[in-house]
Design a protein around this motif. Structure first.
Motif: not given
Ligand SMILES: Cc1cc2nc3c(=O)[nH]c(=O)nc-3n(C[C@H](O)[C@H](O)[C@H](O)COP(=O)(O)O)c2cc1C
Length: 187
Positions: A16, A19-21, A78-79, A81, A110-113, A144
């Motif tokens: 993406r 991305r934070f990856a 990452s996660e 959706n 990811g976020g909470v999960s 983050k």
């Molecule tokens: C399209 C999209 C859907 C996401 N859905 C989830 C999710 O279902 N669960 C979650 O924990 N975080 C979710 N996130 C948060 C991402 O895990 C977080 O932004 C992470 O930094 C994404 O990785 P990346 O920055 O390397 O792409 C979502 C982010 C994006 C952009």
């Protein structure tokens, strides 16, 4: 550890924009880079334009060549959706025999999960290509907030998880390398 270091390929699944990856992947690469059990490479899918139609091209052949030479894998995911990135699915589907009879671990965020739902899905998919997923994984919740400006983390569970996961990958990696050398995997 018997014989040469295990070749470990760390595959970065998020492509993406913004991305934070890289922060997560670079932390993990520093962690494993100090481990003499592994000779580690990184395959950043953002740099491997694997075609969605699974057509064979030079990038696919190069990708498969890297996989074929590997003894173990770590998928950094990452996660999105509640799933894992589409680029990672394309990557898994772009090879076949190269994955077989090899162990795989996961670094998720990811976020909470913490990407755990993405990892549970990946466990189903990697089993289909005859990989062995190790039990221990690394998971960053609210990712983050877990890294400072220098890319360091104080997340004890993740640090501990990485050490345990690498121990399991080394065990399986050695056992399966020996087994593949003794007899081709039946497939
Ligand atoms: C399209 C999209 C859907 C996401 N859905 C989830 C999710 O279902 N669960 C979650 O924990 N975080 C979710 N996130 C948060 C991402 O895990 C977080 O932004 C992470 O930094 C994404 O990785 P990346 O920055 O390397 O792409 C979502 C982010 C994006 C952009």
């Amino acid at each position: 550890m018997t014989g040469a270091a295990l070749r470990l390929e760390v595959i970065v699944g998020s492509v993406r924009a913004g991305r934070f990856a890289p922060t997560v992947a670079e932390w993990f690469l520093r962690t494993v880079g100090a481990d003499p059990r592994f000779d580690t490479g990184v395959i950043d899918l953002a740099e491997y334009p694997l075609p969605l139609d699974l057509a064979e091209n030079d990038a696919v052949r190069a990708f498969r060549g890297r996989l074929a030479a590997a003894d173990a894998f770590v998928l950094v995911t990452s996660e999105y959706n509640h799933g894992y990135p589409a680029a990672l699915k394309t990557a898994i589907d772009s090879a076949k025999h190269e994955w077989r009879g090899k162990p795989v671990g996961f670094v998720s965020y990811g976020g909470v999960s913490g990407g755990l739902r993405a990892v549970e899905q990946l466990r189903q998919v990697v089993a289909e290509v005859h990989m062995v997923s190790v039990r221990e994984s690394v998971s960053f919740h609210r990712v983050k907030r877990q890294f400072d400006a220098a890319g360091q983390t104080a997340d004890g569970a993740a640090i501990d998880g990485a050490a345990r996961m690498l121990g399991q990958l080394a065990w399986w990696g050695l056992a399966l390398r020996t087994a593949r050398a003794d007899e081709p995997y039946p497939g």
